[in-house]
Every structure is written in C-alpha cells, then in structure tokens.
Design a protein around this motif. Sequence first.
Motif, PDB file in Angstrom:
ATOM      1  N   TRP A  27     -14.378  -3.313  14.993  1.00 24.86           N
ATOM      2  CA  TRP A  27     -14.469  -1.936  14.483  1.00 24.86           C
ATOM      3  C   TRP A  27     -13.113  -1.251  14.551  1.00 24.86           C
ATOM      4  CZ3 TRP A  27     -13.590   2.588  17.395  1.00 24.86           C
ATOM      5  CH2 TRP A  27     -13.860   3.781  16.718  1.00 24.86           C
ATOM      6  N   GLY A  28     -12.422  -1.370  15.688  1.00 25.75           N
ATOM      7  CA  GLY A  28     -11.104  -0.764  15.828  1.00 25.75           C
ATOM      8  C   GLY A  28     -10.106  -1.335  14.857  1.00 25.75           C
ATOM      9  N   PHE A  29     -10.146  -2.663  14.657  1.00 23.55           N
ATOM     10  CA  PHE A  29      -9.235  -3.320  13.706  1.00 23.55           C
ATOM     11  C   PHE A  29      -9.456  -2.796  12.297  1.00 23.55           C
ATOM     12  CE2 PHE A  29      -8.683  -6.633  10.501  1.00 23.55           C
ATOM     13  CZ  PHE A  29      -7.338  -6.947  10.671  1.00 23.55           C
ATOM     14  N   LEU A  30     -10.709  -2.721  11.869  1.00 21.41           N
ATOM     15  CA  LEU A  30     -11.014  -2.274  10.508  1.00 21.41           C
ATOM     16  C   LEU A  30     -10.668  -0.801  10.317  1.00 21.41           C
ATOM     17  CD1 LEU A  30     -14.421  -4.126   9.989  1.00 21.41           C
ATOM     18  CD2 LEU A  30     -12.207  -4.690   8.955  1.00 21.41           C
ATOM     19  N   MET A  31     -10.891   0.024  11.353  1.00 24.11           N
ATOM     20  CA  MET A  31     -10.517   1.435  11.261  1.00 24.11           C
ATOM     21  C   MET A  31      -9.007   1.581  11.156  1.00 24.11           C
ATOM     22  SD  MET A  31     -13.147   3.497  11.202  1.00 24.11           S
ATOM     23  CE  MET A  31     -12.443   5.057  11.734  1.00 24.11           C
TER      24      MET A  31
END
Length: 463
Positions: A327-331
Amino acid sequence: MIYSSLLFIYAFFPISLAVYFFTPKKFKDISLFFFSVLFCGFFSLKFMLFMLIYTTVNYISASITYKLKWKESKYRHFKSIPFSIGILFDVTAVFIFRTDLFSSTYDLFNLPDGFFPIGISFYTLSAMGYLIDVYKGRIRAEVNFIRFGLFIMMFPRLIMCSVVSYDKFIGIWKKRKIRMSELGAGFEIFIRGLAKKVIISDNLFMMCSAIKSLDVRQISAMTAWLGITSYILCLYFTISGISDMGNGIACCFGFRFPQSFNYPLFSSRIRHFCAKWHIQIMQWFRKYIVSQFQSVVNEKYINGFTHISVMTMLGFWYGFNLCSALWGFLMGFAVVAESRLKDVKMLKSTGIIYTFLATTFLSVFLSCGTVSESLDYLWAMIGGNKVFADSLTLYLVKSYILVLLIAVYFSTDLFVNTISRIRKTRFRIIISVFSPVIEIVIFAVCTALISYNGNSDIILLKL
C-alpha cells in the motif's frame, strides 16, 4: 481501559483531572506521571512494567550518549554505542509485538497471548526521534526522568498520539495553560472525537465486518465498493477520533498538541491526501529519513525513488506486513506519477473524485491480510465476479445509507467552515448558546451507545 470506555470517561478521567488541578504547580508533573503509570496498569501490570522499562532504557541511552558527546571528549567516539543500543531496543520491541518473528518471546517472558503494548508504533517514533536529536547534538538529553516519562507515556498521548519531537514537546510543556477556557476547549475536542468513534466508526465497522465475512469470490462489485468505502471511512474516523480524544484530554491538562488529520479523504490531489493523513508521522519520516537522503543526493529521479521508498517504509510501519508495505509503495508511486503530471489542468471536483477513488482502491491492501486476498477483492470491485449488484447490495444501502452520508459529510471541512462563517455573523450568539447544549446531547448519546453495546470496539488499534 480505553478513552471511549465508561470507566475512563466517568472515573479515571475526572479523578485524574481533579487531582491534577488541586496539586501544587511543582508537583503537577509527578501527578500526571503517576496517573499515566496507573493508566498503563489498567491494561495489565505487565504492560505497566514494560512501559517503565521502555522509558528507562531510552532515558539512559540518551543520557549516556549526550555525556559521551559533550562532556567527556576522550570517549566521544564511543557515543554511537549507547545510541545504537537505544535504537536497537526500540526497533526490536516494535518487531517483537507487531510481527510473528519473535513469537517465542511470549513464552520466554510468560506473556499472555493477548498482550500488546498499546500505541507502540507511535511512541517508538517519538523515542527514536529523541535519540537521533540527542546524538546529532540538536537537543540536550533530558535530566528530569518524570518529564521524559511524560514525553513517552503521558496517557493522553499513549494511544494514537501526536508524534512530536522532544523540543516541540518541551515548548508545549512550557506553554501549558491550566484554566477553565482550556478545560472547555478540551471537552469540546474530546466529545468530537468520541462522536467520531462511537456514533460513526462503530456503525461503519459493523458494515465492513459484515461484508468482510462474505466469500470475496461471490460478492457483487457494488457490495465490494461499499465494503472498502466503509472500511476507509471507518479507519479514518477510528484513528482521527481516538487522536481527537487524546488531544482533548491533553488540552484539559493544559497541553495543546497539533492535530493529526486535516480532512484528507476528499483532497484534490493524492499528494494532498498524504500530507493531511497522520500529519506528524509524515513529518517524522520527512525529517529523519527523507531529509537525510536529500542532503546527500538531490537528483530529481533519485528523490522520486526516495519518496517511494519512504512511503513503503511508512506503509510497512502501519501494518507490519507485506500488504501494508505494498500500500505504501503504490501510494508513493501514485504521488511521484502525479507530480510528473502537475502541469495538466484539472477541475478541483475532478481531482477530489479521482483522489478518493484512487486512495479507496489502494486501501484494499490495508484492509486485507494477504496479497492474494487483496487481489481477489480488487477483482470483485472491477466486476470480476460478473455481478454488478444484488439483493445484499440493496439491503446494505438501505441499512447504512444514513451513516455513510453522515460519514462522508463529516470527513470534509464543510461543517467546520460553515460554523466558522456563522461565528463571523450576527448569529454567532445563537451558536454560542446552543453549542454547549448540542455537545451535552452528543455526549449523552455516545455514553448511551457505549452502555448499550457493552463496550466501544476499537479496530486497528495495534499501531
């Protein structure tokens, strides 16, 4: 005992506040520290002992680091040893209780299965920031153990606390004002947070839990969207509600901590969402991680990679699993991609829609336990199950439409802006008269709901 429990609201909070008010000024810190230790003890005696050990280790590590750095020059090159021990202790403590890598620790120390240091992800960031600042020579190590103990485990900050640096904490501590106006403002903030948690979040939790219990390979696309929308709204109102309650309690004791959220859900850009979501944590990662990379390399593409890496770390810190890291990577990737399109003109309303859809879509990775489960849910959201809507969708809309509309409205700043405009007109007297009455009614409704439900469930508290 949590902020939204009847025991806290009607016993612990008023008693601790009364004792604090009547305690002489020079003993107020001791009084607040005592009640903070007692607050930890209400969870369990082992949690109280853990917090005292945790605070002591960080206090000693910083003190020795400071002495080696400034006062005993011939041992200055050894300053990294106590600093490293403190950082290693903090990180290890988080990994022990946030992951399954050290499950044997529970047996080693005879800890119960449900034992968990509440809020450890937050005060660990505060502790590590303090150690880094002392090591870098930005601040002096705190001599007063009670004052440092309040920085780590003061009970208004313990759960979902505002992650502030130690120098900011000392500034807030010096400016604290113990007077009736602060008491009134504190109760107002506390009731607002309580309403977010009990009235909105708990009802949304029932909806997203009901959808979560279904077979993801059979639900309709609309049901899947209702489930993830209720989840992200529930997550926001849970964390921001608890944060508001903590800030309101702190305000009653004279401490004014910064707010953690600034209406992020309906931002006009994804980068604005990231900037408004858990503001202090974002600032912590920028100060202690991003700035360190940028001081070495200032290339455009390297900075983009750095931002994605930091967002990945932040996501992992949120859930301590692969899904939250993804999630953090995609954000982070979305923010970098968006920055490349900054010259593209877009209506504000269009930006709000695409930001909400994008952040809601990506939040699937926060809500699901595994990547495969997340992908199955995303497949359902885009109609992969070949069912757009069904009778369950209609039932959920009829049952929760009011709660959803209320949640959407209060997750924006429309209400706050409206009240602010009214306060500038001749109708401000009406607002002044009816506001306390409305707050009392909301408070009564919240306590009634807590009594009816037996307890106010807290979701996603292990942060």
